[in-house]
Design a protein around this motif. Structure first.
Motif, PDB file in Angstrom:
ATOM      1  N   TYR D 111      -3.826  11.478   2.511  1.00  0.00           N
ATOM      2  CA  TYR D 111      -3.447  12.042   3.892  1.00  0.00           C
ATOM      3  C   TYR D 111      -2.499  10.980   4.435  1.00  0.00           C
ATOM      4  O   TYR D 111      -2.866   9.953   4.611  1.00  0.00           O
ATOM      5  N   LEU D 112      -1.420  11.401   4.903  1.00  0.00           N
ATOM      6  CA  LEU D 112      -0.495  10.649   5.709  1.00  0.00           C
ATOM      7  C   LEU D 112      -0.020  10.852   6.889  1.00  0.00           C
ATOM      8  O   LEU D 112       0.444  12.117   7.058  1.00  0.00           O
ATOM      9  N   MET D 113      -0.072  10.151   7.936  1.00  0.00           N
ATOM     10  CA  MET D 113       0.281  10.733   9.511  1.00  0.00           C
ATOM     11  C   MET D 113       1.726  10.607   9.635  1.00  0.00           C
ATOM     12  O   MET D 113       2.300   9.835   8.695  1.00  0.00           O
ATOM     13  N   PRO D 114       2.297  11.028  10.518  1.00  0.00           N
ATOM     14  CA  PRO D 114       3.625  11.088  10.661  1.00  0.00           C
ATOM     15  C   PRO D 114       4.261   9.786  10.914  1.00  0.00           C
ATOM     16  O   PRO D 114       3.680   8.997  11.376  1.00  0.00           O
ATOM     17  N   GLY D 115       5.339   9.378  10.151  1.00  0.00           N
ATOM     18  CA  GLY D 115       6.214   8.125  10.227  1.00  0.00           C
ATOM     19  C   GLY D 115       5.229   6.988   9.413  1.00  0.00           C
ATOM     20  O   GLY D 115       5.887   6.106   9.132  1.00  0.00           O
ATOM     21  N   GLU D 116       4.149   7.560   8.875  1.00  0.00           N
ATOM     22  CA  GLU D 116       3.344   6.412   8.115  1.00  0.00           C
ATOM     23  C   GLU D 116       3.823   6.058   6.603  1.00  0.00           C
ATOM     24  O   GLU D 116       4.671   6.928   5.995  1.00  0.00           O
ATOM     25  N   ASN D 117       3.741   4.837   6.294  1.00  0.00           N
ATOM     26  CA  ASN D 117       4.056   4.404   4.712  1.00  0.00           C
ATOM     27  C   ASN D 117       2.790   3.883   4.217  1.00  0.00           C
ATOM     28  O   ASN D 117       1.815   3.333   4.791  1.00  0.00           O
ATOM     29  N   ALA D 118       2.664   4.184   2.933  1.00  0.00           N
ATOM     30  CA  ALA D 118       1.792   3.612   1.772  1.00  0.00           C
ATOM     31  C   ALA D 118       2.499   2.664   1.097  1.00  0.00           C
ATOM     32  O   ALA D 118       3.484   2.973   0.814  1.00  0.00           O
ATOM     33  N   PRO D 119       2.019   1.300   1.440  1.00  0.00           N
ATOM     34  CA  PRO D 119       2.735   0.411   0.753  1.00  0.00           C
ATOM     35  C   PRO D 119       2.931   0.398  -0.966  1.00  0.00           C
ATOM     36  O   PRO D 119       2.158   0.923  -1.522  1.00  0.00           O
ATOM     37  N   GLU D 120       3.993  -0.363  -1.239  1.00  0.00           N
ATOM     38  CA  GLU D 120       4.087  -0.340  -2.925  1.00  0.00           C
ATOM     39  C   GLU D 120       3.183  -0.881  -3.827  1.00  0.00           C
ATOM     40  O   GLU D 120       2.822  -2.076  -3.250  1.00  0.00           O
ATOM     41  N   HIS D 121       2.782  -0.418  -4.905  1.00  0.00           N
ATOM     42  CA  HIS D 121       2.122  -1.166  -5.677  1.00  0.00           C
ATOM     43  C   HIS D 121       2.185  -0.578  -7.125  1.00  0.00           C
ATOM     44  O   HIS D 121       2.816   0.515  -7.054  1.00  0.00           O
ATOM     45  N   ARG D 122       1.555  -1.043  -8.018  1.00  0.00           N
ATOM     46  CA  ARG D 122       1.545  -0.360  -9.523  1.00  0.00           C
ATOM     47  C   ARG D 122       0.357  -0.718 -10.144  1.00  0.00           C
ATOM     48  O   ARG D 122      -0.121  -1.707  -9.844  1.00  0.00           O
ATOM     49  N   HIS D 123      -0.185   0.006 -11.018  1.00  0.00           N
ATOM     50  CA  HIS D 123      -1.365   0.089 -11.645  1.00  0.00           C
ATOM     51  C   HIS D 123      -1.192   0.771 -13.013  1.00  0.00           C
ATOM     52  O   HIS D 123      -0.129   1.313 -13.171  1.00  0.00           O
TER      53      HIS D 123
END
Lengths: 378, 378, 378, 378
Positions: D111-123
């Protein structure tokens, strides 16, 4: 399901990277519990570590102890339908007391008294036997009697009927390796009982199995035999060949040619003659020979290994553990734990005194699914 | 280009399936010639037959004649840079006098006088040597000296440096097989000269090549050796193993087990230990053992074969041709020609008197491109 | 066979690298002729050149000439059982007047008059159709009616039944590409007649074939459809998609991203959706778009190609030949001949005026057998 | 380690198939505990059942509940470095409260709110997103911005950098699927943090990602792009194509042709355009369309599945459980549990009202390791 009997238990805790503990958060977590939900943010450290951090630990089992307890079991625990095998498995200390040497690999000592039979069955679990000492038992796989002698490796891919018979007047022990834990966690297992008794015709001890007579000729494929089931059609890899292959590599090295893994360290992988790949779909099996007084590089790999000392003695280091090892000793290398070996330095450097290590791993799972990584430090 | 010097020549002919011969048709055909065009309707019978109808014919070459002429050549034709090899090739009678045993396969007798060297070179053509008699020559492939003795098969995939040396005081002959015609018609060939002389260090005759010490252990792969070039890394398949594999199949048959192609007919395919596939990308090589007094089924296959009798004697039938054959004799089976063998009936049926046939074919080309078909008539 | 009627003719000549011409050599050569033998040393230059030197030459066929002659043939040559197709093939000038565009590839213009049918048959030769202009014919492959419109590419792997029908009141032309020469030289061909007439139910012109409805959805595989025969199950690759893929590459390039072969040069390969490999086991097919005013790098490759200009105009250079080309023109690039293209510079650089080249090659044969090489010069 | 603190606990019990309970047996078991050994005969029923008996149970999660709780979390739980994602995972009731939907598969609502970012990662965990409703978020994978709209499927193989951004003024939810449990049990996981913020240049919302412009053209491969990392290079499979492929299958069925799984049941598998295999090495993803009023056959398979209802409604039966389901609902099918679906019967049978089921499974693990089995009952 009410909150109180939900298997999910969430605690709102004050910690960096965790949301502020508020009544609203507590209410949210109660809602999660009720609906059987778990947020990523409370679990990510455990589930998605920077590198594999095994639930298993390095551990060593002494062959003399295994043999003693197996002999004791030989006296009081019968072999028959139901229990199926007098097999006693290594249980990694941190895997909850389950008979799992590593999270994916099963390893057991099996013991058969003079004249005993282990009844026929089949299962999807891929299996092998390796003989560190003794002889006289043969395994009947699909009607093919395969003798077992010191140093022999007998792979047996899933869903093949098999039974054991001890034709001698001495008990015999060997190790069994299987992917029982892997198939347990992925839930792939099928099992079926076969005949309670093998036929008299199968109670012979040929010098070579039929599979060897078809498949153990180097680089030669029988034109008329189609092999489409998983795993190797060759049911025994005799020690004679393994020994010679390892010696040859060390001799080539002495002559200045490539062939060894690193100076003084020869190694072969048992392979399926029909495709050159691993002998079993989920298990790789290798034998390493470390010449006297040699220390190997330190290697970390995804996936876990079980080693048995076949011959010689030396010191092995797995993560923070260092053990002196000798013939028959078994130890595990969990995923991504650094591993190195130092063979005992002798007075002479003859090959026969080298440290020979039998190894099996879940590497084919990792490679096939493209999850394998390796790091070598010299 | 004017009509008169066009390579295209079209004749309007009165025939069923051909258009009516009219002035308009003749004018059309002149137009075709001028523009370098050829209609399908005049060619379809030749180009698209109901089944393969080889331009080659079955043919037999006697070993004694080959050997006699090769020995003659040994006396008067030197070996050296330019001509490269004292190799004399089979020319199928209906392939225009070209040195093509079949439309895709080259076969030659090669002959090396005592002390002679054949200079180093490499080429994209895939090659092998097979020794029907004699010994003493070794082939140096990429610096690895490979001895050659009766029954040994030496594959050598394209673009590997190689030279020959006769280390004995006797001349030696063997056969070379290559895909020269195939690479000629597809136009894939590269060739490069190497050193004129091999080094003294290479003028040794080890009992086993380095490739054998790494790769000739059944089901054992050296962990540290990566082999990515085409073809087998094993440079010699010794007769000892081939012989035993064939004997084992016939013994299994006698004991009532599967393994042979058909009763009394054992066969092995030389295979690449790294992947179980053919030893060379374009050439399959097999050895067949037909026990005394056995007649094989008649087989038709797409693709062509060359056979050499390694031992024993018998009668072979290829299409309309039937020949008595004995050690060293070579014959070709063109595409889709029916083929069968009858081995000589002996007084005893010992294996050593069986008819052993060495065979090579272009089957990998057909299989890889999914053009293979086979028909067996019993 | 006596010497005089032997197909082998050997001349002893005085030349460097050849043995001295002596009576003994002449006698040896007579012996070779008699036994149908040819030495390597007289042939090696031709058979084993330093690099491929094609028997074919670069050549250009003008579409207007092909179309004119095909239309003429439409008037006077009927289509029916026996001749099978009104197909007129390109004959490379140096391949003996045979209908071979290159040593491995057949290329023909096929022409169908209004209402005409080409009868059903099947053959092992792998085939395709490509439509440079016109529409209205459909090809029935295994009962599936496939429409043909400008830019459409219709692969059809060997041994599928197929027929053609012109449902319109206009004649239609297109090109056929097959591996007829390759299967001719390797002798793999089978051919079978089918029904003389297709059913009325098949005389429909759906907008999309059934194969497209199953397989032309990007990245989507129908779960229930098993495709095990060689080649692509998708029977038409519509121009709409090809055009868009090429435009997308050039747009990505403009935005600064990778995707094109080189600046201004986009290219796609038609691929089998079941495995991503070539659409036909022996033939690779590509479309190249060269933006206006662009000159490509010079490339040499093993294997031969046939190109047809689909749109635009420019200059192509093949070895020593340079031609101006325009829509429909066909030319061949023999093995290892250097090839480059310069598209016509326009006043604007809109994509729609780019030079679009349809190309097919025998590359899968080379790659599968690991004989492929390439050299690019910029 | 003394017996008392050994993780191994063995009880000698009186039961058929178990050895007689004697003091000797009790002593033996104490010896086993001390040496960290567990016998097969006490464990075989659990470890080697006749067929898979999953530790997981069938379970259903209602989308409305998930969405409600996710929205609540949106209000009080921030997204940022450390927690990484506002993802809330399904916890199968019998898997110990762990966030494992099945023993191998992770499923979460994100779930992502307006304008939000989920930060970059890798796995290394293989992942995908699927959008059951909403739009406006895009995922940046390796710098390529991929838009997300209803019905879109976004695979993302392990070890690719990725971040999310909500570019709209509305919150957005979707589901994440990963192989977290599988990599947890096999211990293969690596994880790395990337940039905290993506660049402004990446904050665009193109209609199509770059990956689609290169790879989403049916049967067309960009010649210049080499893809060697695991999994599909195509980062979005748009609903438009999926929908059309499913409709086409049902239409073909109506016209009397093959294509559907069974009457009224169409299905596609998302596939990697470079090789036709699964989009992710460990996860297979499919979409099934069950026309109105249709009941599917009952299927049992090794391996587990998670389903989400994309559209329509109906009744699903998994083992002993039967649920009515509607848009967004998620349920699991454990290994070897019988599964069938009945879509709601409507007044009309238009496709748009069919029951569309999104499904993902661990089938590639089973197939690659040759452990897959299936049983269909009609």
């Amino acid at each position: 399901m009410t909150t109180t009997d939900s298997p999910v238990r969430l605690r709102a805790v004050s910690a960096p990277d965790q949301p502020d503990v508020t009544p609203a958060l507590r209410e949210l977590y109660r809602g999660f519990e009720q609906e059987l939900l778990v947020p990523l943010w409370t679990e990510i450290g455990d589930l998605m570590p920077a590198h594999p951090q095994s639930r298993a630990v390095p551990h060593l089992w002494r062959w003399e102890n295994l043999l003693r307890l197996a002999a004791q079991a030989g006296d009081i625990v019968p072999v028959g339908r139901g229990g199926e095998r007098r097999a006693i498995a290594l249980a990694n200390p941190t895997l909850g007391g389950r008979p799992f040497a590593t999270p994916t690999l099963w390893t057991a000592i099996q013991y058969l008294m003079p004249g005993e039979n282990a009844p026929e069955h089949r299962h999807t679990q891929h299996a092998f036997r390796f003989v560190v000492e003794g002889s006289g038992v043969w395994t009947v796989v699909g009607g093919d009697a395969v003798p077992m002698n010191r140093g022999d490796f007998l792979p047996q891919a899933g869903w093949n009927w098999h039974a054991h018979h001890n034709a001698t007047s001495e008990p015999m022990a060997w190790i069994d390796g299987l992917d029982i834990p892997f198939q347990y966690v992925t839930e792939a297992q099928f099992f079926e009982f076969g005949r309670d008794e093998i036929s008299d015709a199968e109670r012979i001890t040929p010098e070579r199995s039929r599979s060897e007579r078809l498949w153990a000729h180097p680089g030669l494929t029988p034109i008329a035999v189609t092999h489409t089931t998983p795993g190797s059609p060759l049911l025994s890899y005799k020690w004679e060949y393994t020994d010679r292959a390892l010696s040859d590599q060390l001799l080539l090295e002495k002559e200045g040619y490539a062939g060894t893994v690193e100076p003084g360290h020869a190694a072969v992988r048992y392979s399926n003659p029909t495709d050159g790949r691993d002998v079993l779909p989920t298990i790789r099996v290798e034998v390493h020979r470390v010449a006297r007084g040699i220390e190997t590089a330190t290697v970390r790999e995804t996936g876990s290994s079980v080693y048995q000392v076949f011959d010689g003695s030396g010191t092995v280091t797995v993560g923070d553990h260092t053990w002196s090892v000798t013939r028959g000793d078994l130890f595990v290398v969990p995923s991504w734990e650094p591993f190195s070996v130092r063979s005992e330095a002798g007075i002479t450097d003859s090959d026969s005194q080298a440290l020979d290590l039998f190894r099996f791993t879940d590497a084919p799972v990792f490679e096939t699914l493209r999850l394998n990584r390796q790091e070598t430090t010299r």
